[in-house]
Design a protein around this motif. Sequence first.
Motif, PDB file in Angstrom:
ATOM      1  N   GLU A   1       0.764  -1.194   0.092  1.00 49.59           N
ATOM      2  CA  GLU A   1      -0.018  -0.037  -0.085  1.00 49.59           C
ATOM      3  C   GLU A   1       0.871   1.072  -0.180  1.00 49.59           C
ATOM      4  O   GLU A   1       0.532   2.254  -0.455  1.00 49.59           O
ATOM      5  N   CYS A   2       2.073   1.188   0.767  1.00 47.96           N
ATOM      6  CA  CYS A   2       2.869   2.426   0.742  1.00 47.96           C
ATOM      7  C   CYS A   2       3.364   2.504  -0.702  1.00 47.96           C
ATOM      8  O   CYS A   2       3.751   3.762  -1.265  1.00 47.96           O
ATOM      9  N   ALA A   3       3.518   1.701  -1.448  1.00 48.43           N
ATOM     10  CA  ALA A   3       4.347   1.575  -2.773  1.00 48.43           C
ATOM     11  C   ALA A   3       3.337   1.939  -3.935  1.00 48.43           C
ATOM     12  O   ALA A   3       3.389   2.484  -4.989  1.00 48.43           O
ATOM     13  N   ALA A   4       1.908   1.445  -3.540  1.00 48.62           N
ATOM     14  CA  ALA A   4       1.000   1.669  -4.601  1.00 48.62           C
ATOM     15  C   ALA A   4      -0.217   2.375  -4.018  1.00 48.62           C
ATOM     16  O   ALA A   4      -1.272   1.763  -3.794  1.00 48.62           O
ATOM     17  N   PRO A   5      -0.093   3.488  -3.848  1.00 53.04           N
ATOM     18  CA  PRO A   5      -1.265   4.299  -2.902  1.00 53.04           C
ATOM     19  C   PRO A   5      -2.421   4.411  -3.763  1.00 53.04           C
ATOM     20  O   PRO A   5      -3.765   4.646  -3.302  1.00 53.04           O
ATOM     21  N   SER A   6      -2.419   4.061  -5.105  1.00 51.45           N
ATOM     22  CA  SER A   6      -3.514   4.028  -5.860  1.00 51.45           C
ATOM     23  C   SER A   6      -4.710   3.086  -5.388  1.00 51.45           C
ATOM     24  O   SER A   6      -5.701   3.026  -5.853  1.00 51.45           O
ATOM     25  N   ARG A   7      -4.129   2.066  -4.636  1.00 49.76           N
ATOM     26  CA  ARG A   7      -4.868   0.845  -4.468  1.00 49.76           C
ATOM     27  C   ARG A   7      -5.853   1.241  -3.185  1.00 49.76           C
ATOM     28  O   ARG A   7      -5.574   0.442  -2.071  1.00 49.76           O
ATOM     29  N   SER A   8      -6.110   2.680  -3.105  1.00 49.74           N
ATOM     30  CA  SER A   8      -6.783   2.823  -1.971  1.00 49.74           C
ATOM     31  C   SER A   8      -8.363   2.328  -1.808  1.00 49.74           C
ATOM     32  O   SER A   8      -9.154   2.480  -2.331  1.00 49.74           O
ATOM     33  N   LEU A   9      -8.103   1.778  -0.773  1.00 49.92           N
ATOM     34  CA  LEU A   9      -9.595   1.338  -0.106  1.00 49.92           C
ATOM     35  C   LEU A   9      -9.997   1.998   1.228  1.00 49.92           C
ATOM     36  O   LEU A   9     -11.073   2.259   1.363  1.00 49.92           O
ATOM     37  N   LEU A  10      -9.034   2.661   1.958  1.00 53.31           N
ATOM     38  CA  LEU A  10      -9.272   3.246   3.220  1.00 53.31           C
ATOM     39  C   LEU A  10      -8.292   3.942   3.566  1.00 53.31           C
ATOM     40  O   LEU A  10      -7.210   3.604   3.577  1.00 53.31           O
ATOM     41  N   GLU A  11      -8.530   5.209   4.128  1.00 57.60           N
ATOM     42  CA  GLU A  11      -7.372   6.065   4.776  1.00 57.60           C
ATOM     43  C   GLU A  11      -7.226   5.800   6.294  1.00 57.60           C
ATOM     44  O   GLU A  11      -8.263   5.788   6.884  1.00 57.60           O
ATOM     45  N   VAL A  12      -6.037   5.457   6.508  1.00 56.84           N
ATOM     46  CA  VAL A  12      -5.697   5.475   8.122  1.00 56.84           C
ATOM     47  C   VAL A  12      -4.623   6.062   8.249  1.00 56.84           C
ATOM     48  O   VAL A  12      -3.399   6.365   7.385  1.00 56.84           O
ATOM     49  N   ASN A  13      -4.275   6.758   9.342  1.00 57.02           N
ATOM     50  CA  ASN A  13      -2.938   7.322   9.741  1.00 57.02           C
ATOM     51  C   ASN A  13      -2.032   6.294  10.323  1.00 57.02           C
ATOM     52  O   ASN A  13      -2.272   5.779  11.332  1.00 57.02           O
ATOM     53  N   VAL A  14      -0.919   6.399   9.843  1.00 57.81           N
ATOM     54  CA  VAL A  14       0.046   5.469  10.249  1.00 57.81           C
ATOM     55  C   VAL A  14       1.372   5.903   9.987  1.00 57.81           C
ATOM     56  O   VAL A  14       1.771   6.387   9.080  1.00 57.81           O
ATOM     57  N   GLY A  15       2.061   6.076  11.203  1.00 60.75           N
ATOM     58  CA  GLY A  15       3.445   6.819  11.266  1.00 60.75           C
ATOM     59  C   GLY A  15       4.552   5.728  11.103  1.00 60.75           C
ATOM     60  O   GLY A  15       5.365   5.991  12.013  1.00 60.75           O
ATOM     61  N   GLY A  16       4.451   4.551  10.241  1.00 59.31           N
ATOM     62  CA  GLY A  16       5.414   3.825  10.037  1.00 59.31           C
ATOM     63  C   GLY A  16       6.872   4.452   9.455  1.00 59.31           C
ATOM     64  O   GLY A  16       6.988   5.099   8.721  1.00 59.31           O
ATOM     65  N   GLU A  17       8.061   3.532   9.997  1.00 64.11           N
ATOM     66  CA  GLU A  17       9.117   4.086   9.536  1.00 64.11           C
ATOM     67  C   GLU A  17       9.426   3.911   8.188  1.00 64.11           C
ATOM     68  O   GLU A  17      10.195   4.621   7.437  1.00 64.11           O
ATOM     69  N   ASN A  18       8.984   2.802   7.534  1.00 60.64           N
ATOM     70  CA  ASN A  18       8.925   2.239   5.978  1.00 60.64           C
ATOM     71  C   ASN A  18       7.944   3.114   5.337  1.00 60.64           C
ATOM     72  O   ASN A  18       7.743   2.738   3.990  1.00 60.64           O
ATOM     73  N   CYS A  19       7.027   3.889   5.838  1.00 58.04           N
ATOM     74  CA  CYS A  19       6.138   4.392   4.900  1.00 58.04           C
ATOM     75  C   CYS A  19       6.253   5.986   5.041  1.00 58.04           C
ATOM     76  O   CYS A  19       6.032   6.415   6.281  1.00 58.04           O
ATOM     77  N   GLU A  20       6.401   6.495   3.877  1.00 60.91           N
ATOM     78  CA  GLU A  20       6.509   8.093   4.110  1.00 60.91           C
ATOM     79  C   GLU A  20       4.965   8.703   4.086  1.00 60.91           C
ATOM     80  O   GLU A  20       5.006   9.711   4.369  1.00 60.91           O
TER      81      GLU A  20
END
Lengths: 153, 150
Positions: B125-144
């Motif tokens: 999901e980090c790499a392919a934001p277009s596959r959006s099903l649902l927005e959530v806030n995640v502050g993961g290290e590997n996800c900008e």
Amino acid sequence: MSVKILLCDDEVHIVRAAEFKLARAGYDVRCAADGQEAWEIIQQDPPDLLITDLQMPRLGGLQLIERLRQRPDTNGLPVIVLTAKGFELKPQELAERWGVLAVVGKPFSPRELLHLVESSVPPPAAATTAAAGAMPTVVGGAPAGPAANPTAH
Amino acid sequence: MLWSTAAIGAAVALATAAPWLATWAWPLRFGCQVLVIGAVGSPLWLMRRRASREAGIHPSLVRFLSVADHEMKTPLAGIKAYLELLADGDADDEATREEFLVGISSQTERLERTIDELLELVRGECAAPSRSLLEVNVGGENCERQDLVV
């Protein structure tokens, strides 16, 4: 005659662990892999207590309980729910609407499950077939012991 | 905060309890009423919007969490139960102990696979934001991205 407990869960390891603990304590434990199988066993030979998961193939736990409550010969069967869906459940509602004795959240402690069973049905050696008469009171609608906090997995 | 409270108080006084205001002062009175409505209404509207955002969790997120919760707790239940039986000395014979250990091993692997699949999903999901099903806030290290989709 020993106390008959029917364990209903599609997860073999959970069934095995619970069965082992309860059988070791002297209970006559039978197992079903889903609600439909449990329903068939209950019709043939009603247990004194049903311990059931909710999310199962063919027939889910709530559907099974609903069937039990609709029939006069099974509507008094004590039921303990053993589920990983604890955070979505309201034990009070389950107690009031479905007559569920307790909700035990997964992961569960076989030791605590045994304590709960011991407080719900007669000891293994003193069993009678009058399970409904032995049905314990639901304390405040909220399950005791491990069921008091189904989210504490 | 103190200033805004004082301003609102003054505006309320002027707008509602100032019969002494001369006819020529009605624009001032009207302006104060607008100010009161704005000052009180805006924060309420913002609070309601924020509350609905916080309380109104997207059904897809609830469904996802429910499935993830179930998929992780189920093998964990087997592991915990077997471990307790072993720790309590319930397994009398070597064959039973072996059976429980094998069960713990298989359930640990199952749990590991589930976690890997979840992480894979998050990475995807980090790499392919277009596959959006649902927005959530995640502050993961590997996800900008802050708005991660699951």
